[in-house]
Design a protein around this motif. Structure first.
Motif, PDB file in Angstrom:
ATOM      1  N   GLY A  55       3.096   8.207  10.225  1.00  0.00           N
ATOM      2  CA  GLY A  55       4.262   8.099   9.360  1.00  0.00           C
ATOM      3  C   GLY A  55       4.177   6.950   8.381  1.00  0.00           C
ATOM      4  N   ASN A  56       3.456   5.908   8.721  1.00  0.00           N
ATOM      5  CA  ASN A  56       3.389   4.743   7.853  1.00  0.00           C
ATOM      6  C   ASN A  56       2.742   5.041   6.517  1.00  0.00           C
ATOM      7  OD1 ASN A  56       4.509   3.112   9.814  1.00  0.00           O
ATOM      8  ND2 ASN A  56       2.544   2.729  10.769  1.00  0.00           N
ATOM      9  N   ALA A  57       2.041   6.134   6.396  1.00  0.00           N
ATOM     10  CA  ALA A  57       1.400   6.468   5.134  1.00  0.00           C
ATOM     11  C   ALA A  57       2.252   7.390   4.265  1.00  0.00           C
ATOM     12  CB  ALA A  57       0.043   7.121   5.388  1.00  0.00           C
ATOM     13  N   VAL A  58       3.364   7.886   4.786  1.00  0.00           N
ATOM     14  CA  VAL A  58       4.149   8.857   4.025  1.00  0.00           C
ATOM     15  C   VAL A  58       5.639   8.621   4.201  1.00  0.00           C
ATOM     16  CG1 VAL A  58       2.480  10.722   3.842  1.00  0.00           C
ATOM     17  CG2 VAL A  58       3.769  10.464   5.926  1.00  0.00           C
ATOM     18  N   GLY A  59       6.086   7.424   3.925  1.00  0.00           N
ATOM     19  CA  GLY A  59       7.501   7.139   4.063  1.00  0.00           C
ATOM     20  C   GLY A  59       8.378   7.875   3.085  1.00  0.00           C
ATOM     21  N   GLN A  60       7.766   8.534   2.084  1.00  0.00           N
ATOM     22  CA  GLN A  60       8.548   9.243   1.088  1.00  0.00           C
ATOM     23  C   GLN A  60       9.004  10.612   1.564  1.00  0.00           C
ATOM     24  OE1 GLN A  60       5.428   8.941   1.163  1.00  0.00           O
ATOM     25  NE2 GLN A  60       4.409  10.796   0.513  1.00  0.00           N
ATOM     26  N   GLY A  61       8.789  10.957   2.828  1.00  0.00           N
ATOM     27  CA  GLY A  61       9.097  12.298   3.312  1.00  0.00           C
ATOM     28  C   GLY A  61      10.538  12.720   3.108  1.00  0.00           C
ATOM     29  N   ASN A  62      11.493  11.766   3.098  1.00  0.00           N
ATOM     30  CA  ASN A  62      12.897  12.152   2.932  1.00  0.00           C
ATOM     31  C   ASN A  62      13.353  12.043   1.478  1.00  0.00           C
ATOM     32  OD1 ASN A  62      12.798   9.392   2.745  1.00  0.00           O
ATOM     33  ND2 ASN A  62      14.783   9.068   3.714  1.00  0.00           N
ATOM     34  N   ILE A  63      12.454  11.724   0.543  1.00  0.00           N
ATOM     35  CA  ILE A  63      12.815  11.612  -0.860  1.00  0.00           C
ATOM     36  C   ILE A  63      12.110  12.676  -1.690  1.00  0.00           C
ATOM     37  CG2 ILE A  63      12.769  10.108  -2.883  1.00  0.00           C
ATOM     38  CD1 ILE A  63      14.705   9.160  -0.786  1.00  0.00           C
ATOM     39  N   LEU A  64      10.833  12.905  -1.429  1.00  0.00           N
ATOM     40  CA  LEU A  64      10.107  13.914  -2.184  1.00  0.00           C
ATOM     41  C   LEU A  64      10.723  15.294  -1.969  1.00  0.00           C
ATOM     42  CD1 LEU A  64       6.334  13.043  -1.654  1.00  0.00           C
ATOM     43  CD2 LEU A  64       7.801  12.446  -3.560  1.00  0.00           C
ATOM     44  N   GLU A  65      10.711  16.053  -3.011  1.00  0.00           N
ATOM     45  CA  GLU A  65      11.149  17.432  -2.888  1.00  0.00           C
ATOM     46  C   GLU A  65      10.038  18.267  -2.272  1.00  0.00           C
ATOM     47  OE1 GLU A  65      12.577  18.991  -6.547  1.00  0.00           O
ATOM     48  OE2 GLU A  65      13.700  17.174  -7.053  1.00  0.00           O
ATOM     49  N   LYS A  66      10.421  19.396  -1.737  1.00  0.00           N
ATOM     50  CA  LYS A  66       9.442  20.277  -1.109  1.00  0.00           C
ATOM     51  C   LYS A  66       8.322  20.615  -2.093  1.00  0.00           C
ATOM     52  CE  LYS A  66       8.951  24.855   0.998  1.00  0.00           C
ATOM     53  NZ  LYS A  66       9.648  26.090   1.411  1.00  0.00           N
ATOM     54  N   GLY A  67       7.075  20.447  -1.634  1.00  0.00           N
ATOM     55  CA  GLY A  67       5.924  20.773  -2.452  1.00  0.00           C
ATOM     56  C   GLY A  67       5.381  19.634  -3.274  1.00  0.00           C
ATOM     57  N   GLU A  68       6.004  18.446  -3.238  1.00  0.00           N
ATOM     58  CA  GLU A  68       5.502  17.306  -4.006  1.00  0.00           C
ATOM     59  C   GLU A  68       4.457  16.530  -3.202  1.00  0.00           C
ATOM     60  OE1 GLU A  68       9.022  16.275  -7.157  1.00  0.00           O
ATOM     61  OE2 GLU A  68       8.914  15.074  -5.330  1.00  0.00           O
ATOM     62  N   TRP A  69       3.618  15.785  -3.941  1.00  0.00           N
ATOM     63  CA  TRP A  69       2.499  15.065  -3.352  1.00  0.00           C
ATOM     64  C   TRP A  69       2.628  13.573  -3.619  1.00  0.00           C
ATOM     65  CZ3 TRP A  69      -1.679  17.659  -0.918  1.00  0.00           C
ATOM     66  CH2 TRP A  69      -1.658  19.045  -1.029  1.00  0.00           C
ATOM     67  N   ASN A  70       1.924  12.800  -2.815  1.00  0.00           N
ATOM     68  CA  ASN A  70       1.743  11.373  -3.075  1.00  0.00           C
ATOM     69  C   ASN A  70       0.276  11.025  -2.817  1.00  0.00           C
ATOM     70  OD1 ASN A  70       3.450   8.669  -3.441  1.00  0.00           O
ATOM     71  ND2 ASN A  70       1.734   8.287  -2.056  1.00  0.00           N
ATOM     72  N   ILE A  71      -0.348  10.370  -3.781  1.00  0.00           N
ATOM     73  CA  ILE A  71      -1.738   9.935  -3.667  1.00  0.00           C
ATOM     74  C   ILE A  71      -1.773   8.422  -3.762  1.00  0.00           C
ATOM     75  CG2 ILE A  71      -4.046  10.065  -4.679  1.00  0.00           C
ATOM     76  CD1 ILE A  71      -3.290  12.794  -5.793  1.00  0.00           C
ATOM     77  N   SER A  72      -2.505   7.787  -2.875  1.00  0.00           N
ATOM     78  CA  SER A  72      -2.540   6.327  -2.886  1.00  0.00           C
ATOM     79  C   SER A  72      -3.895   5.814  -2.430  1.00  0.00           C
ATOM     80  CB  SER A  72      -1.436   5.752  -1.983  1.00  0.00           C
ATOM     81  OG  SER A  72      -1.652   6.136  -0.636  1.00  0.00           O
ATOM     82  N   SER A  73      -4.169   4.578  -2.816  1.00  0.00           N
ATOM     83  CA  SER A  73      -5.365   3.876  -2.346  1.00  0.00           C
ATOM     84  C   SER A  73      -4.943   2.484  -1.904  1.00  0.00           C
ATOM     85  CB  SER A  73      -6.428   3.787  -3.440  1.00  0.00           C
ATOM     86  OG  SER A  73      -5.953   3.031  -4.541  1.00  0.00           O
ATOM     87  N   ASN A  74      -5.627   1.980  -0.889  1.00  0.00           N
ATOM     88  CA  ASN A  74      -5.266   0.694  -0.317  1.00  0.00           C
ATOM     89  C   ASN A  74      -6.526  -0.128  -0.064  1.00  0.00           C
ATOM     90  OD1 ASN A  74      -2.773  -0.692   0.854  1.00  0.00           O
ATOM     91  ND2 ASN A  74      -4.310  -1.036   2.435  1.00  0.00           N
ATOM     92  N   TYR A  75      -6.497  -1.401  -0.461  1.00  0.00           N
ATOM     93  CA  TYR A  75      -7.632  -2.304  -0.262  1.00  0.00           C
ATOM     94  C   TYR A  75      -7.203  -3.472   0.612  1.00  0.00           C
ATOM     95  CZ  TYR A  75     -10.864  -6.143  -1.095  1.00  0.00           C
ATOM     96  OH  TYR A  75     -11.725  -7.203  -0.911  1.00  0.00           O
ATOM     97  N   ARG A  76      -8.058  -3.824   1.583  1.00  0.00           N
ATOM     98  CA  ARG A  76      -7.789  -4.968   2.454  1.00  0.00           C
ATOM     99  C   ARG A  76      -9.006  -5.869   2.571  1.00  0.00           C
ATOM    100  NH1 ARG A  76      -6.301  -0.688   4.110  1.00  0.00           N
ATOM    101  NH2 ARG A  76      -8.236  -0.344   5.251  1.00  0.00           N
ATOM    102  N   TYR A  77      -8.728  -7.151   2.766  1.00  0.00           N
ATOM    103  CA  TYR A  77      -9.801  -8.127   2.950  1.00  0.00           C
ATOM    104  C   TYR A  77      -9.345  -9.212   3.917  1.00  0.00           C
ATOM    105  CZ  TYR A  77     -12.565 -12.324   2.248  1.00  0.00           C
ATOM    106  OH  TYR A  77     -13.329 -13.447   2.460  1.00  0.00           O
ATOM    107  N   PHE A  78     -10.256  -9.673   4.768  1.00  0.00           N
ATOM    108  CA  PHE A  78     -10.001 -10.864   5.560  1.00  0.00           C
ATOM    109  C   PHE A  78     -11.323 -11.522   5.937  1.00  0.00           C
ATOM    110  CE2 PHE A  78     -10.506  -7.793   9.047  1.00  0.00           C
ATOM    111  CZ  PHE A  78     -11.360  -8.486   9.897  1.00  0.00           C
ATOM    112  N   LYS A  79     -11.222 -12.784   6.287  1.00  0.00           N
ATOM    113  CA  LYS A  79     -12.347 -13.563   6.819  1.00  0.00           C
ATOM    114  C   LYS A  79     -11.880 -14.190   8.125  1.00  0.00           C
ATOM    115  CE  LYS A  79     -14.939 -17.855   6.079  1.00  0.00           C
ATOM    116  NZ  LYS A  79     -15.118 -19.021   5.178  1.00  0.00           N
TER     117      LYS A  79
END
Length: 370
Positions: free
Chosen positions: A36-60
């Motif tokens: 669920g953490n990747a698609v919190g828009q489930g209650n806002i998007l209309e049926k059939g809509e998409w969300n595309i995302s990219s995420n970058y992380r770094y640590f030392k």
């Protein structure tokens, strides 16, 4: 306020689009979180809509702990183990209906590890791993319909983690072979690309409108990893730790979010989070080598929304780092020799995300071109 409401809701929703949780050191928390953490828009998007995302992380990671006790001498003596980790996730989510959603996440990683003890203890060298990590697919459902969710909503999600990442990634180790020669061996568990297990994920997330335009958010997940060990050798001296374990994983976040309407799309938040690896799995055996432990962090975030695009920057800062005793530590301890392994942790994590919500109007343009 009525004009701003869609923008505010969109910011809040996209705030959750890439709530990724990643290890901050040798406690090998993989670079994925719940479904669920990747698609919190489930209650806002209309049926059939998409969300595309990219995420970058770094640590030392470089600070060593046994329990919550730090060993600063490791840095002072130049004997610390250092991990540099870069991760990129590509995520696609789809609103099946007003309340149901699905997601696919494809993670990639590049890791470096510098140490003395893995290379004969005479000179410092690096090992490497790179490539596809363990992907995940799943779905979720918001508990309240939109007409009853004026003040907030909660979603539950279920999914699977597929062992697409190499859990026997290898690199060159120096001064460890006959007459001090080098050998190609599996890299440390903390920089393996996967764990070899088919994981079962259960998660929940929610957001609620408070007074003064503040919003409470929360999300968490637990991943069950029933597989016991994955067959990858650790090259550790203790027979009980000669093969890598396939551990469970957990995480939880909560905090306050506030949109800044005067700044046209800006939002800020402050919260806390905890993530870790348990000593024992809830399902199946827990043999082999693992570094159990957990990290508690304070998590500031800033987000900006422009049209259907949202970008976020999150920098969790570690407050508590605890490398708990492993099962092998407990079993093999004696009154005269209480075993407690250590692990290296990072001070902070950098997390950047860009998300694109594809509304129906954009889809209609694509369809007209076809």
């Amino acid at each position: 306020m009525k004009r701003l409401l869609p923008i505010i809701l969109g910011m809040i929703v996209l705030f959750f689009v890439q709530t990724q949780i990643h290890a901050q050191g040798c406690v090998a928390i993989r670079q994925f979180s719940g479904i669920g953490n990747a698609v919190g828009q489930g209650n806002i998007l209309e049926k059939g809509e998409w969300n595309i995302s990219s995420n970058y992380r770094y640590f030392k990671s470089f600070r060593h702990f046994s329990g919550t006790e730090e060993h600063p001498n490791r840095v002072a003596d130049n004997t610390e183990v250092i991990n540099w980790s870069h991760g990129v996730d590509l995520n696609v989510s789809y609103a099946i209906s007003e309340r149901a959603y699905a997601v696919v996440s494809l993670p990639f990683a590049y890791n470096e590890r510098s140490s003395l003890y893995e290379h004969g203890r005479n000179s410092r060298h690096k090992t490497y791993s790179k490539g596809l990590a363990d992907m995940r697919i799943g779905a979720g459902y918001w508990l309240l319909p939109s007409e009853k969710a004026k003040k907030g909503n909660t979603a539950i999600g279920f999914g699977i983690k597929i062992p697409t990442g190499d859990y026997n990634a290898q690199s060159t180790f120096y001064n460890v072979g006959p007459n001090g020669t080098s050998e190609v061996r599996p890299v440390d568990q903390s920089i393996q690309l996967g764990d070899g297990g088919l994981g079962l994920i259960v998660d929940a997330q929610g957001i609620w409108n408070l007074r003064s335009n503040f919003f409470l958010y929360y999300d968490g997940f637990y991943m069950f990893n029933p597989r016991n060990t994955n067959g990858t050798m650790t090259n550790r001296s203790r027979a009980s730790e000669s093969i890598m374990s396939v551990p469970d994983q957990f995480a939880f976040r909560a905090g306050l979010f506030k949109p800044i309407p005067r700044l046209h799309g800006l939002g800020i938040s402050l919260g806390g989070r905890a993530e870790g690896i348990p000593i024992r799995d809830l399902i199946g055996e827990s043999d082999g080598f693992r570094r159990p432990g957990y990290i508690v962090s304070v998590e500031p975030r800033i987000s900006y929304m422009l049209g259907n695009f949202t970008t976020t920057l999150t920098v969790p800062v570690a407050l508590i780092r605890n490398r708990t005793r492993s099962l092998t530590d407990i079993i093999e301890s004696t009154p005269e020799n209480r075993r407690h392994g250590d692990a290296a942790f990072a001070d902070y994590l950098i997390n950047m995300n860009l998300a694109w919500r594809i509304p129906k109007k954009v889809k209609e343009v694509f369809n007209s071109i076809d």
